[in-house]
Design a protein around this motif. Structure first.
Motif, PDB file in Angstrom:
ATOM      1  N   ILE A 129     -57.227  -5.728  -1.879  1.00  0.00           N
ATOM      2  CA  ILE A 129     -56.817  -6.937  -1.156  1.00  0.00           C
ATOM      3  C   ILE A 129     -56.787  -8.066  -2.170  1.00  0.00           C
ATOM      4  N   ASP A 130     -55.624  -8.680  -2.283  1.00  0.00           N
ATOM      5  CA  ASP A 130     -55.429  -9.694  -3.323  1.00  0.00           C
ATOM      6  C   ASP A 130     -55.101 -11.055  -2.709  1.00  0.00           C
ATOM      7  N   LEU A 131     -55.619 -12.088  -3.343  1.00  0.00           N
ATOM      8  CA  LEU A 131     -55.318 -13.470  -2.931  1.00  0.00           C
ATOM      9  C   LEU A 131     -55.701 -14.388  -4.086  1.00  0.00           C
ATOM     10  N   PRO A 132     -55.146 -15.596  -4.111  1.00  0.00           N
ATOM     11  CA  PRO A 132     -55.524 -16.527  -5.175  1.00  0.00           C
ATOM     12  C   PRO A 132     -57.030 -16.829  -5.127  1.00  0.00           C
ATOM     13  N   GLU A 133     -57.634 -16.998  -6.307  1.00  0.00           N
ATOM     14  CA  GLU A 133     -59.098 -17.153  -6.348  1.00  0.00           C
ATOM     15  C   GLU A 133     -59.584 -18.409  -5.630  1.00  0.00           C
ATOM     16  N   ASN A 134     -58.785 -19.491  -5.666  1.00  0.00           N
ATOM     17  CA  ASN A 134     -59.235 -20.720  -4.980  1.00  0.00           C
ATOM     18  C   ASN A 134     -59.341 -20.512  -3.466  1.00  0.00           C
ATOM     19  N   LEU A 135     -58.442 -19.678  -2.917  1.00  0.00           N
ATOM     20  CA  LEU A 135     -58.469 -19.375  -1.483  1.00  0.00           C
ATOM     21  C   LEU A 135     -59.675 -18.476  -1.150  1.00  0.00           C
ATOM     22  N   GLN A 136     -59.958 -17.573  -2.077  1.00  0.00           N
ATOM     23  CA  GLN A 136     -61.121 -16.682  -1.923  1.00  0.00           C
ATOM     24  C   GLN A 136     -62.407 -17.509  -1.823  1.00  0.00           C
TER      25      GLN A 136
END
Ligand SMILES: CC(C)(COP(=O)(O)OP(=O)(O)OC[C@H]1O[C@@H](n2cnc3c(N)ncnc32)[C@H](O)[C@@H]1O)[C@@H](O)C(=O)NCCC(=O)NCCS
Ligand SMILES: Nc1ncnc2c1ncn2[C@@H]1O[C@H](COP(=O)(O)OP(=O)(O)OP(=O)(O)O)[C@@H](O)[C@H]1O
Length: 204
Positions: free
Chosen positions: A131-138
């Motif tokens: 599962i991938d997402l931008p780190e700031n959103l994480q």
């Protein structure tokens, strides 16, 4: 039976994705839940933790004070490594037992684990979904869910694989930078693909 590993960093959406696979009838093994079970009162691992960190690591009711241990292990690498060498083999054995118990019950099962690729848990799976997402959103999602401060979340992320390293090891990727509905639609398609893979390769 095909064993599908589902992984991603803290706050990436593993629980949200697991809930979708579960709604489609797929059995889920959740490594975070197992990690909690193995330190419940009465478990040998909890006794070892108290011997190592002292009785202040327990709450008043005798259960593990998880917030205290989290603060300790993510600000001291040696403490984290000690905890991991204690818990990871126990967690691995429980996962193996659970995989065995699901044999023949479903074309594929999901093993959801934050440390699938960091530990030898990946050896137990046939297909890796990241599962991938931008780190700031994480960071944002993990912070709003847990009341963990951002600094602590970043320290936890530093103990995990980088976004790119995880992507490099993926067989399939779920993009979770958008809405939960968008994730749900991706999972419907991935479920069909995994089902076909299980039928073609494992003749289930
Ligand atoms: C330190 C502990 C007590 C903190 O408990 P807490 O309830 O606050 O968090 P929880 O267990 O729900 O974990 C939340 C997230 O933290 C991250 N995380 C947990 N342990 C680790 C670790 N050893 N290394 C890197 N990230 C970790 C994961 O993204 C996980 O999903 C707990 O995380 C723990 O016992 N960790 C060691 C066992 C482990 O490695 N578990 C990961 C699953 S195998
Ligand atoms: N696409 C999305 N849009 C908005 N919120 C989301 C989305 N996906 C997940 N979330 C929310 O972000 C938070 C983190 O998601 P989730 O708990 O599923 O992550 P996780 O990978 O299981 O985290 P951890 O590793 O910390 O256990 C939750 O509050 C969840 O409801």
């Amino acid at each position: 039976m095909l064993v599908v590993g589902l992984t991603g960093g803290i706050g990436s959406g593993k629980s949200a994705a697991s809930a979708q696979f579960e709604a489609l009838g797929r059995p889920i093994i959740d490594a975070d839940i197992i990690a909690r079970e193995v330190v419940e009162p009465g478990e040998a691992a909890l006794t070892r933790i108290v011997e190592h960190f002292g009785p202040a690591i327990l709450s008043d009711n005798g259960s593990l004070d998880r917030a205290h241990l989290r603060e300790t292990v993510f600000s001291d690498t040696k403490s984290r490594e000690w905890l991991e060498q204690l818990l990871h083999p126990i967690i691995r054995h429980r996962i193996m037992d659970k995989i065995d118990s699901y044999q023949g019950m479903s074309p594929f099962i999901i093993l959801a684990s934050p440390l699938l690729l960091e530990t030898d848990q990946h050896k137990m799976v046939d297909h890796v979904v990241v599962i991938d997402l931008p780190e700031n959103l994480q960071v944002e999602r993990a912070a709003s869910r847990d009341a963990n401060n951002e600094e602590q979340i970043k320290r936890i992320m530093a103990a995990q694989l980088s976004r790119q390293a995880r992507l490099d090891l993926a067989d399939s990727v779920l993009e979770n930078g958008s809405t939960l509905d968008n994730l749900k639609n991706q999972i419907k398609l991935l479920d069909i693909k995994l089902r076909e893979l299980a039928v073609n390769e494992y003749r289930v």
